[in-house]
Write a protein that holds these residues in place. Structure first.
Motif, mmCIF file in Angstrom:
data_model
loop_
_atom_site.group_PDB
_atom_site.id
_atom_site.type_symbol
_atom_site.label_atom_id
_atom_site.label_comp_id
_atom_site.label_asym_id
_atom_site.label_seq_id
_atom_site.Cartn_x
_atom_site.Cartn_y
_atom_site.Cartn_z
ATOM 1 N N LYS A 1 0.713 -1.029 -0.089
ATOM 2 C CA LYS A 1 0.165 0.064 -0.036
ATOM 3 C C LYS A 1 0.744 1.179 0.078
ATOM 4 C CE LYS A 1 -3.924 2.025 2.388
ATOM 5 N NZ LYS A 1 -4.823 1.962 3.283
ATOM 6 N N VAL A 2 1.817 1.060 0.923
ATOM 7 C CA VAL A 2 2.669 2.547 0.953
ATOM 8 C C VAL A 2 4.267 1.928 1.108
ATOM 9 C CG1 VAL A 2 3.342 4.436 2.387
ATOM 10 C CG2 VAL A 2 1.013 3.801 2.241
ATOM 11 N N GLY B 1 6.809 6.510 0.960
ATOM 12 C CA GLY B 1 5.515 7.107 1.091
ATOM 13 C C GLY B 1 4.395 7.053 -0.091
ATOM 14 N N ASN C 1 2.485 4.945 -3.390
ATOM 15 C CA ASN C 1 1.847 3.666 -3.880
ATOM 16 C C ASN C 1 2.936 2.859 -4.301
ATOM 17 O OD1 ASN C 1 0.286 1.633 -5.162
ATOM 18 N ND2 ASN C 1 -1.501 2.660 -4.516
#
Length: 240
Positions: free
Chosen positions: A133-134, A143, A145
């Motif tokens: 996700k991060v 930070g 995707n």
């Protein structure tokens, strides 16, 4: 010293200290388990190899390294001090890490890394999708995707250390003798691969069936006008 030059080599290796004699006790730069990058002596060949980068040290024999710096001993790691950092935590084989950021990479025939979820799903025999996700701190693009590093080989083989450590549920880094095979599947990976394979076989089997189980059909029957009765006749109907 990081490098001990032979007599008269100051002009050839101007960035290194000149000494009168060779000190044979000083360790030489080496890379454990890197069988694809280390030792490649041509820049174009190094940069074309998956997971490798060319960072010239003054010696072509030590200029091609893995993007994750894996396997470099301390001498070699410090040769590449603006690409790699020595982070000793008890084992020299895993002490050299990429800097200023970690760069996930992969090699091999699966070609999963970089695929989106849909494309990855179409290659379920080779790849699995584990969404990042991060991207964590320390990674290029931190930070943001992480979909570009979410599709991985379902055996984890071919992932470099930086990619491997993004998927702790399915992969683990275990460097022994070969950096190229150090990313190994966890038990969760084996279970998921087995479940995916079973599901694929069931889907294929159901799709190829010519007909389903027999059905009773309701109809209006002779001898019972205006009524609905069960027809005691089996009908073999195609699956829908």
């Amino acid at each position: 010293p990081l490098y001990v030059a032979k007599d008269g080599e100051r002009d050839k290796y101007g960035v290194f200290a000149y000494v009168e004699h060779i000190d044979e006790t000083v360790p030489k730069a080496s890379s454990r388990g890197d069988k694809r990058c280390w030792g490649t002596q041509k820049q174009e060949e190094c940069n074309a190899a998956e997971g490798c980068l060319w960072h010239y040290t003054g010696d072509v024999g030590s200029s091609c390294i893995r993007k994750d710096c894996s396997g470099l001993n301390k001498v070699a790691c410090l040769f590449h001090d603006n690409r790699c950092a020595w982070d000793w935590k008890g084992a020299w084989e895993t002490a050299c890490r990429a800097q200023p950021w970690k760069t996930p990479a992969a090699f091999g025939s699966a070609h999963c890394l970089g695929d989106n979820r849909e494309t990855c799903g179409k290659k379920s025999e080779q790849c699995l999708y584990d969404f990042v996700k991060v991207l964590p701190e320390g990674y290029e693009g931190a930070g943001g995707n992480g979909w570009k590093v979410s599709c991985i080989p379902n055996t984890c083989q071919g992932l470099n250390r930086d990619a491997c450590e993004l998927h702790p549920k399915f992969c683990q880094w275990n460097l022994k003798d070969n950096s190229d095979t150090a990313c190994e599947p966890t038990s969760a990976t084996v279970m998921k691969a087995g479940a995916d394979a079973l599901g694929a076989r069931r889907l294929q089997s159901s799709g190829s069936a010519a007909f389903s189980r027999p059905r009773f059909t309701r109809c209006g029957c002779e001898g019972a006008p205006g009524s609905v009765a069960l027809l005691g006749r089996l009908r073999m109907e195609p699956s829908r």
